[in-house]
Enzyme design. Sequence first.
Site, PDB file in Angstrom:
ATOM      1  CB  ALA A   1      10.840   7.471   7.426  1.00 31.86           C
TER       2      ALA A   1
ATOM      3  CG  ASP B   1       7.555  11.956  10.003  1.00 27.99           C
ATOM      4  OD1 ASP B   1       7.682  10.842   9.459  1.00 27.99           O
ATOM      5  OD2 ASP B   1       7.837  13.025   9.421  1.00 27.99           O
TER       6      ASP B   1
ATOM      7  CE  LYS C   1       4.127   2.112   8.623  1.00 24.86           C
ATOM      8  NZ  LYS C   1       4.387   3.543   8.843  1.00 24.86           N
TER       9      LYS C   1
ATOM     10  CG  LEU D   1      -1.963  -1.105   1.299  1.00 25.59           C
ATOM     11  CD1 LEU D   1      -2.740  -1.012   2.603  1.00 25.59           C
ATOM     12  CD2 LEU D   1      -2.921  -1.041   0.114  1.00 25.59           C
ATOM     13  N   GLY D   2       2.039   1.177   0.552  1.00 25.95           N
ATOM     14  CA  GLY D   2       2.896   2.356   0.618  1.00 25.95           C
ATOM     15  C   GLY D   2       4.157   2.060   1.392  1.00 25.95           C
TER      16      GLY D   2
END
Length: 728
Positions: free
Chosen positions: A453, A567, A472, A449-450
């Site tokens: 960092a 972030d 993730k 999906l992506g």
Amino acid sequence: MAPIFSLFLVLITEFSLATAQQRNSNISLGSSLSPASSNSFWSSGSGQFAFGFYPNGDGFSIGIWYATIAPKTVIWTAKRDDPPFHRDSKLLLGNDGRLILQQGEDPEKTIAGGSQIGSSASMLDTGNFVLYNSRSEIIWQSFDAPTDTLLPGQKLRQFEEPNELFSSVSKDDHSTGKFRILMQEDGYLAQYPADSPNLVEYGYWDSGIKIAGNNVTLNLDDNGQLYLLNNSDNMKNLYDGGNVSDKLMYRMTLDADGIFKVYSYGLNRSDDDWKVEWSPNSVHKCDPKGVCGQNQYCILMNQEALDNVVWFNDPYSILSNTSRPDCEDECLKDYDCEVVLHKDDQCMKQRLPLKFGRQQNDPVITLVKVGGREFKKEKQSKVLIASVVVLIVAFTVLAISGVLIYKYRVKGYKKLLNSGNEELIEDVILRSFTYGELEQATNGFAEELGKGATGTVFKGLISNGKRVVAVKRLETVVAEGEREFRNEMKVIGRTHHKNLVKLLGYCNDRTNRLLVYEFISNGSLADVLFKSETKPRWEERVRIAVNVARGILYLHEECETQIIHRDIKPQNILLDERHCAKIADFGLSKLMNLNQTRTNTGVRGTRGYVAPEWHMNLPVTVKADVFSFGILFLEIICCRRSLDPDLAEAEVILVDWVFDCFDSHELDKLVQDEKVDKSKLERMVRLGIWCIQDDPSLRPSMKKVVLMLEGTVDIPTPPSPSSFLSSI
């Protein structure tokens, strides 16, 4: 021949009436309504329903109501939480098929449509207001955006909108009230307070029956029958409905008191009013949690005793084998303890406010700390509300007594926690996965999906393939022990806010560390701002900014352990199906205790968004997130990146360009051809410049940022921001 001729005349008359109704209910592009004129609403073909402006306090609201019934019964409201509209407002069916509200010099507001080009509209005799495209296909309908009422033919869905109704504040105030009813994914219909998560301890009613399968819907038919239906046409009745011969009109409404009812209306009735046909007999006036507000409890008028009150049980500390005097002493010695509940030698320390107070039968002592060294109890004041059978005993901080059922939290709604409800359990308990489970869930990490960092995100399925999640795989994790990692996961897992992406579970399998999040369907804010051909309108951009600000405020001031995100950037802001913004990746960088003022780690964050103090060896506080939000906020305003070398030299650095436009009174350059109210644009630019001040002490707190965004706090003229960003 005479009978045939008469029949012919009847048919001709009915055909003419049908044609007239269709013509009268068809609304063409360019048509408009105004409360200041006689043309303030559009009627359905039969005249039974109306769509348009209706009086609301000192102004007007836009909605749908029964036009043939007095007093007015509103069944749907547009922009229900907006303040009343002005008398000079105008509702226009624009050339692109959007239904647009115009109010003087205020920016236009979309009431309906926008996803496709429309060509006409109609107020149907079903009570459904619809927009059509050029092929006469429905591209928007009010049935897909219900407020507090369900009409015959309208569905409350399980997996897609609409899947819940929200009560109104009162019979005359149709803004969002305290309660909601939800068609849950587990097949139950259930009720909760409006601002609570879908967890069993918050619920106060469920259907008692569930129906298996996908695409379960709640339905109301023309005879008042209320039932659950799945995609295999299996049906379970909640209410059997009325007599077919009665020819009544029906509606199901979640009332302001938190109880939903099926109403009927017949013109031949002597009382000429709506009649309650059915409501759940297991729900009483005091059952809806939150009906009496915080630090208050509810009892029925025929109950004179003021003890036996159960509260929402949320202790931060439980001491066993503790007598009442010892329990009092323990709370008096504890700075954080404001209320203590004592039952069966258990001492439960809590913080105010107490919530969801209701009378039940299992004695517990409720003591409130006052004056720092004293407890008081059994001092009550009684209030009669809404001229109904509810007596509210309102407590101040100086006086609370009652009863608590400690085990209520784990016993409530057992049906909702049976073995077939894995998804609900996942929302309650942070789950530990094995690496093999997540490898299988993601089909070998096949669909990416992506990537960012902190790691790569993959799409996965859990709960026997019923729930889509985002997994993730962390790739740059600081080396730390298993216990420390688990503790950090628990802290993140205890964060619950509608503007944060929810953590469902994790994997800590040797060197493999993965996080399992709820799946957010509409991608990142970066995609919407920088890649999409259609940019979000000004009002939507401001709403997204408010969502983000509230999420950061929760992390800074409202969650159990203060979290500095470190972030904040568009790639870490995700948009759900309603385009509600949710912050991702919080807590991954560093968790901070309340007494910490700086970190000893290196610079973390993304170039262009990190605060100057990161580079100057200065203490890093929550104000670093305020700086990052300021950069993000200016990007949202201008729909462009903070650093864009492809632009003209004067515009490459967004911060410098924004201040130059602000200083030269040329703010319209920031929004190009978009029509935005100048005073509102200037307010937002001022706020953005304050957030990116070089000196952290000059930046506002996120609480003040939220107040400024909401318009409740003035925004003074800011000084020039530092040119520090230009040098990094």
